[in-house]
Design an enzyme around this catalytic site. Structure first.
Site, PDB file in Angstrom:
ATOM      1  CG  ASP A 213      -0.089  -0.052   2.530  1.00 47.24           C
ATOM      2  OD1 ASP A 213       0.374   1.015   2.983  1.00 47.24           O
ATOM      3  OD2 ASP A 213       0.118  -1.168   3.066  1.00 47.24           O
ATOM      4  CG  ASP A 215       1.871   4.968   5.721  1.00 44.52           C
ATOM      5  OD1 ASP A 215       1.452   4.002   6.389  1.00 44.52           O
ATOM      6  OD2 ASP A 215       2.354   5.986   6.241  1.00 44.52           O
TER       7      ASP A 215
END
Length: 295
Positions: A213, A215
């Site tokens: 991802d 973050d």
């Protein structure tokens, strides 16, 4: 890492997606006791193309253990007691750089430790040591992993700084932006003090960081969530298995000593004079530091 001519034993720390590898022969779960407490789980031993390998589920099978409750000292000590000479650390991370897209693997070579609750050293009052951590990962392991990733067609980025937070919560947006301003590349919750302890135990160590991802800093992507992380993590599992499956046999032969000198990290690190050393702590460190304490 042992010297050339000494058979290596490759340790792999990661989740179930890593140790469930096709072709693992003579597989056996074993219990290894540690004077530092209970490791995260039993160790799975076996062979890949004749090369001995030892797997440790970092969070335990089924993931019952959060990052802050991992017994990092027991994990590294148990691996050393099982004969491990080098460690491949596989873990999920968030990306702090636009170009490190979800699904990319990163061979991190630096760390910033922002943890606050964890035991960071095997050494204590009665036996003091200071190891060098300037270059915390092993270039030989990185070379093999980079070549193995290329052969497997896995997108991989060599080099980068891993920012380790305490967790278990993900970052605030302000924290994420702060870490980006520091020049960090990825963020995770598990590789510190793991790397510190591996160096104290004179084990070669490298990180395989799997980006799941962005973050929470990226405006064009949803904030990080467990569901999103797991979705990408599962997609990465096959790649991680393929990478480990190819890399472990490639580490079977050694043409030279470790370029980092990991196997001699304690040569000039222990500062406590023999007469002042705590005998109980010396016994406790029989696996980690027995080479220099009992030599």
């Amino acid at each position: 890492m042992s010297e050339p001519g000494t058979p290596p034993v490759i340790g792999v720390i990661g989740g179930s997606g890593v140790y469930d590898i096709e072709g693992l022969e003579n597989a056996e779960w074993i219990t290894v006791d540690s004077p530092f407490g209970m490791p995260s789980d039993q160790l799975l031993t076996g062979e890949l193309d004749g090369q001995k390998v030892v797997f440790l589920p970092r969070h335990g099978r089924g993931h019952p253990l959060p990052p802050s409750r991992l017994n990092f000292r027991a994990n590294i000590d148990a691996l050393k007691r099982a004969g491990v000479t080098e460690i491949l650390s596989v873990s999920a991370v968030g990306s702090l750089k636009e170009e490190l897209t979800p699904g990319t693997f990163v061979l991190c070579d630096q760390f910033i430790d922002r943890t606050v609750e964890r035991e960071r050293s095997f050494f204590d009052t009665g036996l003091t040591a200071h190891v060098s951590l300037a270059d915390p990962t092993c270039t030989r392991l990185m070379d093999v992993l980079q070549d193995s990733a290329a052969a497997e067609g896995i997108p991989i980025h060599r080099g980068g700084t891993y920012l380790c937070i305490e967790g278990p919560q993900f970052s605030t947006r302000a924290e994420s932006e702060l870490f980006r301003s520091w020049g960090c590349d990825v963020i995770g919750m598990t590789n510190m003090p793991e790397a510190r302890l591996a160096r104290e135990a004179e084990l070669c160590y490298t990180t395989i960081a799997m980006v799941t991802d962005y973050d929470c800093w990226h405006d064009d992507h949803d904030n990080v969530s467990v569901d999103a992380v797991i979705k990408v993590l599962l997609a990465n599992a096959d790649k991680a298995r393929g990478l480990v499956r190819r890399a472990v046999p490639a580490l079977a032969g050694r043409q030279q000593s470790c370029p980092r000198g990991c196997q001699h990290a304690l040569d000039n690190a222990i500062i406590t004079q023999p007469h002042a050393r705590d005998p109980a702590l010396v016994r406790k460190l029989d696996a980690v530091a027995g080479r220099v304490l009992n030599g």
